[in-house]
Design a protein around this motif. Structure first.
Motif, PDB file in Angstrom:
ATOM      1  N   CYS A 156      42.889  71.332  13.950  1.00 45.97           N
ATOM      2  CA  CYS A 156      42.551  70.101  14.684  1.00 45.97           C
ATOM      3  C   CYS A 156      42.802  70.278  16.180  1.00 45.97           C
ATOM      4  O   CYS A 156      41.968  69.874  17.016  1.00 45.97           O
ATOM      5  CB  CYS A 156      43.392  68.935  14.159  1.00 45.97           C
ATOM      6  N   ILE A 157      43.926  70.896  16.532  1.00 44.29           N
ATOM      7  CA  ILE A 157      44.255  71.097  17.946  1.00 44.29           C
ATOM      8  C   ILE A 157      43.263  72.038  18.607  1.00 44.29           C
ATOM      9  O   ILE A 157      42.777  71.776  19.719  1.00 44.29           O
ATOM     10  CB  ILE A 157      45.696  71.633  18.078  1.00 44.29           C
ATOM     11  N   VAL A 158      42.920  73.130  17.940  1.00 48.63           N
ATOM     12  CA  VAL A 158      41.986  74.111  18.508  1.00 48.63           C
ATOM     13  C   VAL A 158      40.603  73.489  18.713  1.00 48.63           C
ATOM     14  O   VAL A 158      39.947  73.717  19.742  1.00 48.63           O
ATOM     15  CB  VAL A 158      41.902  75.366  17.614  1.00 48.63           C
ATOM     16  N   ILE A 159      40.153  72.689  17.755  1.00 49.36           N
ATOM     17  CA  ILE A 159      38.848  72.017  17.896  1.00 49.36           C
ATOM     18  C   ILE A 159      38.858  71.073  19.098  1.00 49.36           C
ATOM     19  O   ILE A 159      37.903  71.024  19.886  1.00 49.36           O
ATOM     20  CB  ILE A 159      38.499  71.253  16.599  1.00 49.36           C
ATOM     21  N   ILE A 160      39.953  70.328  19.262  1.00 53.19           N
ATOM     22  CA  ILE A 160      40.067  69.397  20.392  1.00 53.19           C
ATOM     23  C   ILE A 160      40.048  70.161  21.714  1.00 53.19           C
ATOM     24  O   ILE A 160      39.319  69.801  22.645  1.00 53.19           O
ATOM     25  CB  ILE A 160      41.368  68.569  20.278  1.00 53.19           C
ATOM     26  N   VAL A 161      40.844  71.229  21.795  1.00 52.00           N
ATOM     27  CA  VAL A 161      40.983  71.975  23.053  1.00 52.00           C
ATOM     28  C   VAL A 161      39.683  72.669  23.435  1.00 52.00           C
ATOM     29  O   VAL A 161      39.212  72.567  24.575  1.00 52.00           O
ATOM     30  CB  VAL A 161      42.128  73.008  22.953  1.00 52.00           C
ATOM     31  N   PHE A 162      39.051  73.358  22.486  1.00 51.02           N
ATOM     32  CA  PHE A 162      37.914  74.204  22.841  1.00 51.02           C
ATOM     33  C   PHE A 162      36.568  73.476  22.764  1.00 51.02           C
ATOM     34  O   PHE A 162      35.520  74.105  22.928  1.00 51.02           O
ATOM     35  CB  PHE A 162      37.917  75.468  21.986  1.00 51.02           C
ATOM     36  N   ASN A 163      36.605  72.169  22.554  1.00 49.72           N
ATOM     37  CA  ASN A 163      35.404  71.354  22.742  1.00 49.72           C
ATOM     38  C   ASN A 163      35.341  70.767  24.142  1.00 49.72           C
ATOM     39  O   ASN A 163      34.386  70.060  24.483  1.00 49.72           O
ATOM     40  CB  ASN A 163      35.349  70.222  21.700  1.00 49.72           C
ATOM     41  N   LEU A 164      36.367  71.059  24.957  1.00 53.78           N
ATOM     42  CA  LEU A 164      36.368  70.609  26.345  1.00 53.78           C
ATOM     43  C   LEU A 164      35.429  71.487  27.182  1.00 53.78           C
ATOM     44  O   LEU A 164      35.135  72.623  26.816  1.00 53.78           O
ATOM     45  CB  LEU A 164      37.788  70.688  26.914  1.00 53.78           C
ATOM     46  N   ALA A 180      48.767  73.708  26.580  1.00 49.43           N
ATOM     47  CA  ALA A 180      48.749  73.003  27.862  1.00 49.43           C
ATOM     48  C   ALA A 180      48.078  73.807  28.983  1.00 49.43           C
ATOM     49  O   ALA A 180      47.267  73.246  29.746  1.00 49.43           O
ATOM     50  CB  ALA A 180      50.169  72.608  28.260  1.00 49.43           C
ATOM     51  N   PRO A 181      48.366  75.112  29.149  1.00 46.48           N
ATOM     52  CA  PRO A 181      47.686  75.858  30.221  1.00 46.48           C
ATOM     53  C   PRO A 181      46.173  75.926  30.052  1.00 46.48           C
ATOM     54  O   PRO A 181      45.448  75.938  31.047  1.00 46.48           O
ATOM     55  CB  PRO A 181      48.313  77.261  30.111  1.00 46.48           C
ATOM     56  N   VAL A 182      45.684  75.965  28.814  1.00 49.30           N
ATOM     57  CA  VAL A 182      44.236  75.995  28.587  1.00 49.30           C
ATOM     58  C   VAL A 182      43.630  74.621  28.869  1.00 49.30           C
ATOM     59  O   VAL A 182      42.591  74.510  29.529  1.00 49.30           O
ATOM     60  CB  VAL A 182      43.918  76.447  27.141  1.00 49.30           C
ATOM     61  N   VAL A 183      44.272  73.560  28.401  1.00 50.70           N
ATOM     62  CA  VAL A 183      43.772  72.198  28.630  1.00 50.70           C
ATOM     63  C   VAL A 183      43.706  71.888  30.125  1.00 50.70           C
ATOM     64  O   VAL A 183      42.801  71.183  30.593  1.00 50.70           O
ATOM     65  CB  VAL A 183      44.661  71.167  27.893  1.00 50.70           C
ATOM     66  N   SER A 184      44.648  72.437  30.899  1.00 54.41           N
ATOM     67  CA  SER A 184      44.684  72.164  32.345  1.00 54.41           C
ATOM     68  C   SER A 184      43.457  72.702  33.069  1.00 54.41           C
ATOM     69  O   SER A 184      43.169  72.296  34.196  1.00 54.41           O
ATOM     70  CB  SER A 184      45.948  72.767  32.962  1.00 54.41           C
ATOM     71  N   LEU A 185      42.711  73.625  32.446  1.00 55.40           N
ATOM     72  CA  LEU A 185      41.506  74.190  33.066  1.00 55.40           C
ATOM     73  C   LEU A 185      40.267  73.328  32.833  1.00 55.40           C
ATOM     74  O   LEU A 185      39.205  73.610  33.392  1.00 55.40           O
ATOM     75  CB  LEU A 185      41.246  75.600  32.516  1.00 55.40           C
ATOM     76  N   ALA A 186      40.388  72.294  32.001  1.00 55.03           N
ATOM     77  CA  ALA A 186      39.222  71.487  31.641  1.00 55.03           C
ATOM     78  C   ALA A 186      38.787  70.581  32.788  1.00 55.03           C
ATOM     79  O   ALA A 186      39.618  70.076  33.551  1.00 55.03           O
ATOM     80  CB  ALA A 186      39.534  70.652  30.412  1.00 55.03           C
ATOM     81  N   ASP A 188      36.837  67.918  32.027  1.00 57.30           N
ATOM     82  CA  ASP A 188      36.755  66.591  31.428  1.00 57.30           C
ATOM     83  C   ASP A 188      38.031  65.798  31.702  1.00 57.30           C
ATOM     84  O   ASP A 188      39.061  66.345  32.068  1.00 57.30           O
ATOM     85  CB  ASP A 188      36.569  66.702  29.902  1.00 57.30           C
ATOM     86  N   SER A 189      37.933  64.503  31.476  1.00 53.57           N
ATOM     87  CA  SER A 189      39.127  63.665  31.461  1.00 53.57           C
ATOM     88  C   SER A 189      39.881  63.987  30.173  1.00 53.57           C
ATOM     89  O   SER A 189      39.351  63.803  29.075  1.00 53.57           O
ATOM     90  CB  SER A 189      38.743  62.188  31.499  1.00 53.57           C
ATOM     91  N   THR A 190      41.092  64.476  30.315  1.00 55.82           N
ATOM     92  CA  THR A 190      41.817  64.998  29.143  1.00 55.82           C
ATOM     93  C   THR A 190      42.930  64.077  28.653  1.00 55.82           C
ATOM     94  O   THR A 190      43.697  64.463  27.773  1.00 55.82           O
ATOM     95  CB  THR A 190      42.435  66.369  29.482  1.00 55.82           C
ATOM     96  N   SER A 191      43.022  62.873  29.201  1.00 58.12           N
ATOM     97  CA  SER A 191      44.138  61.986  28.838  1.00 58.12           C
ATOM     98  C   SER A 191      44.177  61.714  27.339  1.00 58.12           C
ATOM     99  O   SER A 191      45.224  61.841  26.695  1.00 58.12           O
ATOM    100  CB  SER A 191      44.033  60.663  29.595  1.00 58.12           C
ATOM    101  N   LEU A 192      43.030  61.339  26.766  1.00 58.96           N
ATOM    102  CA  LEU A 192      42.974  61.041  25.337  1.00 58.96           C
ATOM    103  C   LEU A 192      43.256  62.296  24.514  1.00 58.96           C
ATOM    104  O   LEU A 192      43.984  62.239  23.522  1.00 58.96           O
ATOM    105  CB  LEU A 192      41.603  60.474  24.970  1.00 58.96           C
TER     106      LEU A 192
END
Length: 322
Positions: A156-164, A180-186, A188-192
């Motif tokens: 679930c986490i990987v799907i959320i992260v790599f769909n950004l 967190a370091p990968v999400v910070s590169l997105a 998109d609005s990543t709050s949700l």
């Protein structure tokens, strides 16, 4: 919107800010990794060959040793290669795969530790019916549930992260593809997304930790009522090694995954992740073996048998030469 792109590769910044220390780090981490693999291998072999260790507590310990070994294999070999390489590129698929297996195995470790706490509670609370309540089948089911739930949460986490959608910057401020370091590169609005990831991480860490603590509250309430000091000491000694590793494991993991994130915290997270991915698996077999006499005897037998085998091969080789 012009900065949005489909990432094909990332750059693992890792220890690039410490160029003078990379050889030293390589040597230290390499020998730590060899020690982890050797120690866990000896524990698994000792449990397999010693019939007196064919009980639920050691079956779960064997599963934990195997899972921790796999966790280090997901992270450390790649880290060692990057320490000696100028090119620290990792593909999108490799990054997603590494994150999936690391978080899945780490979650599995948490759930196995939870199963171990339940096993200890059952053994102390109901010793007469323990063998009927915690059977080999129950242990296998607990182990399989740990693996399935752990990897489902990770998926679930990987799907959320790599769909950004990722921006032009592809530099991951870490030595592996952590969340967190990968999400910070997105872009998109990543709050949700961050809230959902936090909830899933809390489910693994906080949920399993609460269950472990509830088990130990009941264990302590039972042990303090025991009339025999010897019985109390034996009960606490069987739980001490597990409780020690729970404190170390959850302490570092909570610091990395449950505290608020910002770009300045990645450096601290990276240093803590070294402890979490290298030191904790290194301490685990040491704690479980040094604080358990049955395990010490089993390991001694394995070492003696290994020495006999080596001497036999050496003698056979000498005879063949002459």
């Amino acid at each position: 919107m012009g900065n949005h792109t489909t990432a094909s590769t990332f750059f693992l910044w890792g220890f690039s800010s410490f160029p003078d220390l990379q050889i030293l780090l390589f040597v230290m981490i390499f020998f730590s990794h060899v020690t982890i693999l050797t120690a866990n291998l000896f524990i698994m072999v000792a449990i397999k060959l010693s019939h007196n260790l064919h009980i639920p507590m050691y079956f779960l310990l064997c599963g934990l040793s195997f899972s921790e070994t796999c966790t280090t294999l997901v992270i450390i070999p790649r880290m060692l290669v990057d320490l000696l390489s100028d090119s620290k590129m990792i593909s999108f698929l490799e990054c997603a795969t590494q994150m999936f297996f690391f978080f899945g195995l780490s979650s599995n470790n948490c759930f196995i530790m939870t199963s171990m706490a339940y096993d200890r509670y059952t053994a102390i609370h109901n010793p007469l019916h323990y063998s009927m309540l915690i059977t080999r089948k129950v242990c296998f089911q607990l182990m399989m549930a740990s693996w399935v739930i752990g990897f489902l949460v990770s998926l679930c986490i990987v799907i959320i992260v790599f769909n950004l959608s990722f921006c032009d910057s592809k530099t991951i401020q870490h030595f592996f593809c952590d969340i967190a370091p990968v999400v910070s590169l997105a872009c998109d609005s990543t709050s949700l997304h961050e809230v959902v990831i936090f909830v899933l991480s809390a489910f693994v860490l906080v949920g399993s930790f609460i269950f472990i603590m509830i088990s130990y509250v009941f264990i302590v309430s039972i042990v303090v009522k025991m009339p025999s000091a010897k019985g109390r000491y034996k009960a606490f000694s069987t739980c001490s090694s597990h409780l020690t590793m729970v404190s170390i494991h959850y302490g570092f993991a909570s610091f990395v995954y449950l505290r608020p994130k910002n770009s300045d915290s990645f450096r601290e997270d990276m240093l803590m992740a070294v402890i979490y991915t290298v030191l904790t698996p290194l301490l685990s077999p040491i704690v479980y073996s040094l604080r358990n006499k049955e395990m010490q005897l089993a390991l001694r037998k394995v070492l003696e048998n290994a020495n006999r085998f080596i001497h036999h091969l050496a003698n056979k080789r000498t005879i063949n030469i002459f």
